[in-house]
Design a protein around this motif. Structure first.
Motif, short mmCIF file in Angstrom:
data_model
loop_
_atom_site.label_atom_id
_atom_site.label_comp_id
_atom_site.label_asym_id
_atom_site.label_seq_id
_atom_site.Cartn_x
_atom_site.Cartn_y
_atom_site.Cartn_z
N GLU A 10 19.23 -25.64 30.71
CA GLU A 10 20.32 -25.46 31.67
C GLU A 10 21.29 -26.64 31.63
OE1 GLU A 10 18.15 -22.69 35.06
OE2 GLU A 10 17.78 -24.86 35.05
N MET A 11 20.73 -27.84 31.44
CA MET A 11 21.57 -29.02 31.27
C MET A 11 22.41 -28.89 30.00
SD MET A 11 22.45 -32.22 32.10
CE MET A 11 21.19 -33.09 33.07
N THR A 57 23.54 -21.56 35.66
CA THR A 57 22.37 -22.42 35.89
C THR A 57 21.41 -21.87 36.95
OG1 THR A 57 23.61 -23.69 37.55
CG2 THR A 57 23.69 -24.47 35.27
N LYS A 58 21.71 -20.70 37.48
CA LYS A 58 20.91 -20.11 38.56
C LYS A 58 20.85 -21.05 39.76
CE LYS A 58 18.09 -17.31 35.46
NZ LYS A 58 16.73 -16.99 34.96
N ALA A 59 21.96 -21.73 39.98
CA ALA A 59 22.08 -22.60 41.14
C ALA A 59 22.55 -21.79 42.34
CB ALA A 59 23.06 -23.73 40.84
N LEU A 89 23.28 -26.13 28.38
CA LEU A 89 24.26 -25.05 28.50
C LEU A 89 25.41 -25.43 29.43
CD1 LEU A 89 21.78 -22.05 28.63
CD2 LEU A 89 23.17 -22.84 26.71
N LEU A 90 25.11 -26.17 30.52
CA LEU A 90 26.18 -26.59 31.42
C LEU A 90 27.10 -27.60 30.74
CD1 LEU A 90 27.34 -26.12 34.23
CD2 LEU A 90 26.00 -28.05 35.05
N ASN A 91 26.51 -28.43 29.87
CA ASN A 91 27.33 -29.37 29.10
C ASN A 91 28.25 -28.64 28.14
OD1 ASN A 91 27.05 -32.32 29.49
ND2 ASN A 91 24.86 -31.90 29.28
N ILE A 92 27.73 -27.60 27.49
CA ILE A 92 28.56 -26.79 26.59
C ILE A 92 29.69 -26.13 27.38
CG2 ILE A 92 28.61 -24.77 25.08
CD1 ILE A 92 25.69 -25.45 24.34
N PHE A 93 29.31 -25.58 28.52
CA PHE A 93 30.30 -24.92 29.37
C PHE A 93 31.35 -25.92 29.88
CE2 PHE A 93 31.67 -23.59 33.65
CZ PHE A 93 32.34 -22.43 33.30
N PHE A 116 23.64 -36.13 34.78
CA PHE A 116 22.57 -36.60 35.66
C PHE A 116 21.90 -35.40 36.29
CE2 PHE A 116 21.01 -37.49 39.91
CZ PHE A 116 20.24 -38.64 39.73
N SER A 117 20.57 -35.50 36.47
CA SER A 117 19.82 -34.41 37.11
C SER A 117 18.67 -34.98 37.91
CB SER A 117 19.29 -33.44 36.05
OG SER A 117 18.60 -32.37 36.65
N THR A 118 18.41 -34.38 39.07
CA THR A 118 17.27 -34.77 39.90
C THR A 118 16.77 -33.54 40.64
OG1 THR A 118 16.50 -36.17 41.72
CG2 THR A 118 18.78 -35.41 41.82
#
Length: 355
Positions: free
Chosen positions: A159-160, A53-55, A162-166, A105-107
């Motif tokens: 990114e949301m 996610t490039k976090a 892909l992170l859910n898939i992961f 959730f995302s903010t």
């Protein structure tokens, strides 16, 4: 023409992201069989989530069945102070809601979210953008992955996704590793008492004896038999007999030192391995066990009852250099304790007992 180029470039970027993510998902799926344990799984999940996610940081919270709360089990890119925050209840804060509702959730700025319970911690850490996704099995949600950025830069929709898939693959990795660890535990530990089973304690003994021989130090064993256990079973019933054995094992473990190993040899027989301990030290340990058991109140049908044990002690290298010899010497010494009136400890090759 520029729009076409922009569209082509956007498509290329999306394709590159998609291929990269698929590689990472394939990597964690394949790697499930070589994880060293849950901690290894968790570390891989948080590091991969950051890359995906490039976090700048990530945590994984997992529901603890014993406390009924969500605890951070692994973090990456965050301070010890942040990672040591107390467990939270289901429904509490951002991550608590994600797990309870099973929804992501995302903010872009966590400090403006009303239900964020750790705003001050987030400010101290410099966290702004947050995205959290649930770890969902077929039956329920077991935790969540949360990623963080220190800029108010929102996480993109892809990114949301892909992170859910992961997260789906991560959940599978956690569940499979938990199952493997449980199977290993079942293969090693006696289900009634929680101590090593016979095969496992013998493997440990063989390894400890080999290490003692190689490095030239003493290792001793205490072979224990509960006196008149059959009579207890006949009088109080097998259910309380099982309770007796479980409590007995707990008491033995409590009396042993950190490095000592306890196993159930069979029935009412137990074995304690005391590494780096000579025969004199093992005799003291055995006497400590005998004294503790004789004073303990075990649950009987009509109230509390007292019990005793008989024990034999042998050592490497004094009583042999092989497992078979050392076990036989300790077993013979234990039976000498029985012949001496029970409730005593006998050293191998000696008629001296401690009463």
């Amino acid at each position: 023409m520029e729009d076409e180029k922009h569209g082509e470039a956007h498509g290329m970027i999306s394709d590159e992201i998609g291929q990269d993510v698929l590689k990472r998902i394939f990597f964690i799926t394949e790697r499930v069989i070589v994880f060293d344990g849950l901690d290894d799984v968790f570390e891989h999940i948080v590091k991969t989530s950051v890359m995906l996610t490039k976090a700048e940081a990530a945590t994984i919270r997992v529901f603890d069945i014993n406390t009924g709360k969500l605890a951070i089990v692994k973090g990456y890119g965050l301070s010890t102070g942040f990672l040591s925050q107390p467990p939270i209840k289901l429904g509490e804060g951002i991550t608590g809601r994600v797990v309870l509702e099973g929804k992501p959730f995302s903010t872009e700025d966590v400090t403006t979210v009303p239900h964020c319970v750790h705003k001050e911690l987030a400010k101290l850490e410099g966290i702004r953008a947050v995205m959290s996704v649930p770890l969902k099995t077929r039956e329920n949600t077991i935790g969540c992955i949360t990623v963080y950025r220190k800029q108010a830069e929102p996480f993109a929709d892809h990114e949301m996704l892909l992170l859910n898939i992961f997260a789906s693959q991560a959940t599978e990795a956690v569940e499979k590793t938990r199952l493997l660890e449980e199977l290993k535990k079942q293969a090693m530990f006696d289900p009634l008492t929680g101590v090593y089973n016979k095969n496992a304690i013998l493997r440990e003994l063989d390894a400890k004896i080999e290490s003692a021989r190689r490095h030239g130090y003493n290792t001793s064993i205490v072979f224990i038999d509960i006196d008149d256990f059959k009579k207890f079973n006949d009088t109080h019933g097998h259910l309380l007999g099982d309770k007796f054995l479980a409590d007995f094992a707990t008491l033995v473990k409590k009396c042993c030192r950190k490095g000592d190993l306890v196993g159930r040899f069979g029935g009412e027989e137990f074995l304690v391995i005391a590494p780096h301990t000579d025969k004199e030290g093992a005799l003291k340990l055995a006497e400590k066990l005998r004294d503790a058991v004789s004073k303990h109140e075990f649950i009987g049908r009509d109230g509390y009852v007292h019990a005793t044990l008989s024990a034999g002690v042998s050592s490497v290298p004094e009583d042999g250099l092989g497992m078979t010899d050392v076990l036989k010497k300790a077993d013979d010494a234990m039976y000498q304790s029985k012949r001496s009136g029970k409730n005593c400890v006998t050293a191998a090759m000696s008629s001296n007992s401690l009463h």
